[in-house]
Design a protein around this motif. Structure first.
Motif, PDB file in Angstrom:
ATOM      1  N   GLN A 196      13.265  -4.270   3.659  1.00 60.47           N
ATOM      2  CA  GLN A 196      12.788  -3.524   2.494  1.00 60.47           C
ATOM      3  C   GLN A 196      11.687  -2.582   2.974  1.00 60.47           C
ATOM      4  OE1 GLN A 196      11.229  -6.011  -0.754  1.00 60.47           O
ATOM      5  NE2 GLN A 196      11.408  -7.754   0.622  1.00 60.47           N
ATOM      6  N   LEU A 197      11.649  -1.423   2.363  1.00 65.26           N
ATOM      7  CA  LEU A 197      10.581  -0.463   2.626  1.00 65.26           C
ATOM      8  C   LEU A 197       9.921  -0.121   1.289  1.00 65.26           C
ATOM      9  CD1 LEU A 197       8.980   1.752   4.113  1.00 65.26           C
ATOM     10  CD2 LEU A 197      10.989   3.230   3.917  1.00 65.26           C
ATOM     11  N   HIS A 198       8.631  -0.388   1.209  1.00 67.38           N
ATOM     12  CA  HIS A 198       7.869  -0.026   0.009  1.00 67.38           C
ATOM     13  C   HIS A 198       6.988   1.165   0.358  1.00 67.38           C
ATOM     14  CE1 HIS A 198       8.220  -4.304  -1.932  1.00 67.38           C
ATOM     15  NE2 HIS A 198       9.340  -3.910  -1.381  1.00 67.38           N
ATOM     16  N   LEU A 199       7.277   2.270  -0.297  1.00 64.95           N
ATOM     17  CA  LEU A 199       6.504   3.495  -0.070  1.00 64.95           C
ATOM     18  C   LEU A 199       5.546   3.708  -1.238  1.00 64.95           C
ATOM     19  CD1 LEU A 199       9.004   6.243   1.179  1.00 64.95           C
ATOM     20  CD2 LEU A 199       7.035   5.325   2.432  1.00 64.95           C
ATOM     21  N   TYR A 200       4.318   4.079  -0.908  1.00 66.67           N
ATOM     22  CA  TYR A 200       3.303   4.284  -1.939  1.00 66.67           C
ATOM     23  C   TYR A 200       2.905   5.754  -1.978  1.00 66.67           C
ATOM     24  CZ  TYR A 200       3.228  -0.730  -1.223  1.00 66.67           C
ATOM     25  OH  TYR A 200       3.606  -2.046  -1.087  1.00 66.67           O
ATOM     26  N   GLY A 201       3.064   6.363  -3.134  1.00 65.04           N
ATOM     27  CA  GLY A 201       2.824   7.793  -3.289  1.00 65.04           C
ATOM     28  C   GLY A 201       1.359   8.159  -3.094  1.00 65.04           C
ATOM     29  N   GLY A 202       1.138   9.250  -2.359  1.00 67.42           N
ATOM     30  CA  GLY A 202      -0.215   9.774  -2.197  1.00 67.42           C
ATOM     31  C   GLY A 202      -1.113   8.917  -1.326  1.00 67.42           C
ATOM     32  N   ALA A 225      -4.925   0.051  -4.844  1.00 70.45           N
ATOM     33  CA  ALA A 225      -3.648  -0.274  -5.506  1.00 70.45           C
ATOM     34  C   ALA A 225      -2.580  -0.607  -4.463  1.00 70.45           C
ATOM     35  CB  ALA A 225      -3.195   0.881  -6.391  1.00 70.45           C
ATOM     36  N   ARG A 228      -3.212  -4.006  -2.907  1.00 69.56           N
ATOM     37  CA  ARG A 228      -2.823  -5.086  -3.817  1.00 69.56           C
ATOM     38  C   ARG A 228      -1.299  -5.204  -3.906  1.00 69.56           C
ATOM     39  NH1 ARG A 228      -2.918  -3.497  -8.813  1.00 69.56           N
ATOM     40  NH2 ARG A 228      -4.696  -2.148  -8.348  1.00 69.56           N
ATOM     41  N   ARG A 229      -0.632  -4.074  -4.035  1.00 71.92           N
ATOM     42  CA  ARG A 229       0.826  -4.097  -4.189  1.00 71.92           C
ATOM     43  C   ARG A 229       1.512  -4.623  -2.928  1.00 71.92           C
ATOM     44  NH1 ARG A 229       1.074   1.852  -7.165  1.00 71.92           N
ATOM     45  NH2 ARG A 229       0.237   1.086  -9.160  1.00 71.92           N
ATOM     46  N   ALA A 232       1.078  -8.339  -2.625  1.00 74.07           N
ATOM     47  CA  ALA A 232       1.966  -9.030  -3.573  1.00 74.07           C
ATOM     48  C   ALA A 232       3.405  -9.044  -3.042  1.00 74.07           C
ATOM     49  CB  ALA A 232       1.907  -8.354  -4.942  1.00 74.07           C
ATOM     50  N   GLN A 236       5.706 -12.289  -2.257  1.00 71.28           N
ATOM     51  CA  GLN A 236       7.059 -12.424  -2.774  1.00 71.28           C
ATOM     52  C   GLN A 236       8.021 -12.768  -1.636  1.00 71.28           C
ATOM     53  OE1 GLN A 236       8.545 -12.653  -5.550  1.00 71.28           O
ATOM     54  NE2 GLN A 236      10.673 -12.237  -4.959  1.00 71.28           N
ATOM     55  N   LEU A 237       7.889 -12.103  -0.518  1.00 70.82           N
ATOM     56  CA  LEU A 237       8.764 -12.382   0.625  1.00 70.82           C
ATOM     57  C   LEU A 237       8.542 -13.810   1.124  1.00 70.82           C
ATOM     58  CD1 LEU A 237      10.862 -11.409   2.648  1.00 70.82           C
ATOM     59  CD2 LEU A 237       8.998 -10.530   4.061  1.00 70.82           C
TER      60      LEU A 237
ATOM     61  N   TRP B 195       2.992   6.478  -8.013  1.00 69.69           N
ATOM     62  CA  TRP B 195       4.380   6.008  -7.856  1.00 69.69           C
ATOM     63  C   TRP B 195       4.542   5.090  -6.654  1.00 69.69           C
ATOM     64  CZ3 TRP B 195       6.935   6.991  -3.330  1.00 69.69           C
ATOM     65  CH2 TRP B 195       6.536   8.088  -2.558  1.00 69.69           C
ATOM     66  N   LEU B 199      12.741   0.559  -1.342  1.00 69.86           N
ATOM     67  CA  LEU B 199      14.105   0.760  -0.836  1.00 69.86           C
ATOM     68  C   LEU B 199      14.600  -0.549  -0.231  1.00 69.86           C
ATOM     69  CD1 LEU B 199      14.150   4.178   1.059  1.00 69.86           C
ATOM     70  CD2 LEU B 199      15.469   3.577  -0.980  1.00 69.86           C
TER      71      LEU B 199
END
Lengths: 242, 242
Positions: A196-202, A225, A228-229, A232, A236-237, B195, B199
């Motif tokens: 999984q890839l979690h991308l955070y804007g900005g 943010a 923290r995300r 989390a 979860q993993l 945002w 993925l």
């Protein structure tokens, strides 16, 4: 949660990591924590302590060796030295993997660690190191990279990854562009890896590390943010694999 | 959790959604749930019920109108009709937004909903609809799209988004390529929107919808891990905003 220094050897060199034991005497999962290119500071130690508070045994390993002074803001020569070590380890992946494997060995051997339940997490260059440990075929259930780099590696390396992979990344990371992470994830798909890839804007580089702001590096900044995300997401993993 | 049908009008047309009230009589956040291009089936209703079990009031709205029969596997003419409605709504964004706004109005007016705490989530074309609702400036704290489409929109539309945006997407989605989502997120950064994009490697379209497998569509498939992970990400976002 108290951290205990543990010294260990790898390739004839001495290293000192910090272990936090949240097991309360049970056999629990063990988590290897690998620090940023900026060295083993309170950031990685703090993550180990936080994991121990959640019931894990966590080991904040030392990538650089006991003779390398932790970089300090205001003393740029200390950072230059750390960067030289990172460059050398990037060029010598076998040595990088050996250092990680030695630290994983320390963790596995701990009497409160269940050696069948191991994970590695890493930050910045430590994320690349965690991925290299997984690519070496280490028996990890999960590996997570936060604003992680990626080393070239081969398709065979990628296929050796048995761990579930989580990558948490700032969209505006100037050190490791998101496009580089996408190239890597395409390879992981080829290799059949669960990722999984979690991308955070900005968000830029080192977003989990509150210490980074003192360095005033363009594009490096703490982001509450995203910190923290991403944490989390790690929890979860871990809830999946442990 | 019981679902109650609620009929409402938008633009002179009649719609029937399903509401689940988990408030236990308190004022709680309200969540609008917007179904896939395949219509308002047990999938979206089930998500509303699940949200109610967590203490929300959730409204599984109807995008298509009461005269459109829900598509059923083995009866391709029903899917063809639904697809025609989707195509028409893609071309008429004002109508799409109006239908969503009407449903949001039903939710907001519910006596157990705190109108200051609203979110919209959507699946597939319903994700595009949820994003259009946010682009219309609707007072949403969060909006989430699961294997969501994205409609063209303007920069002004993007700037109207006050909600935090979560996009959960399959890397191998053949309907909405990840590259299209990336183009959209680049726009969201331009617009200053908070945002995240999650993925999932090797995952296709409709990964949250167990019903999809009965349709045997290439690249559409349920994925238990991605379903679980994306739902956990939604819960994490709700814990931030509510």
């Amino acid at each position: 949660m108290a951290l205990s220094p543990i010294s260990y050897d790898a390739g004839g060199r001495s290293f000192t990591g910090f272990l936090a034991d949240g097991s309360e005497g049970l056999r629990v999962p063990g988590v290897l924590v690998i620090h940023e290119g900026g060295g083993l500071t309170d950031h990685a130690k703090g993550r180990a302590a936080r994991l121990a508070e959640l019931g894990y045994v966590a080991f904040a390993m030392d990538l650089f060796g006991s003779e390398v002074e932790p970089p300090a803001p205001g003393r740029p020569e200390t950072m230059a030295k750390a960067q030289a070590v990172v460059r050398a380890l990037r060029e010598d992946v076998a040595e990088l993997r050996a250092r990680c494997a030695a630290a994983l060995g320390v963790l596995r051997a701990h009497p409160h660690v269940d050696p069948a339940r191991l994970a590695a997490i890493g930050f910045c260059f430590g994320g690349a190191a965690a991925l290299e440990l997984a690519r070496s075929g280490a028996p990890l259930a999960a590996v997570a990279g936060f604003h992680a780099g990626v080393l070239p590696g081969s398709a065979e390396d990628d296929r050796a990854i048995g761990a579930k992979v989580l990558l948490c990344h700032g969209e505006q990371d100037p050190v490791v562009p998101a496009s580089q992470i996408r190239d890597f994830t395409a390879r992981l798909t080829e290799a059949g890896v669960d990722w999984q890839l979690h991308l955070y804007g900005g968000v830029g580089h080192s977003f989990t590390n509150i210490e980074i702001d003192a360095w005033n590096l363009p594009g490096f900044r703490y982001d509450e943010a995203a910190d923290r995300r991403s944490w989390a997401a790690l929890m979860q993993l871990f809830s999946e694999v442990f």
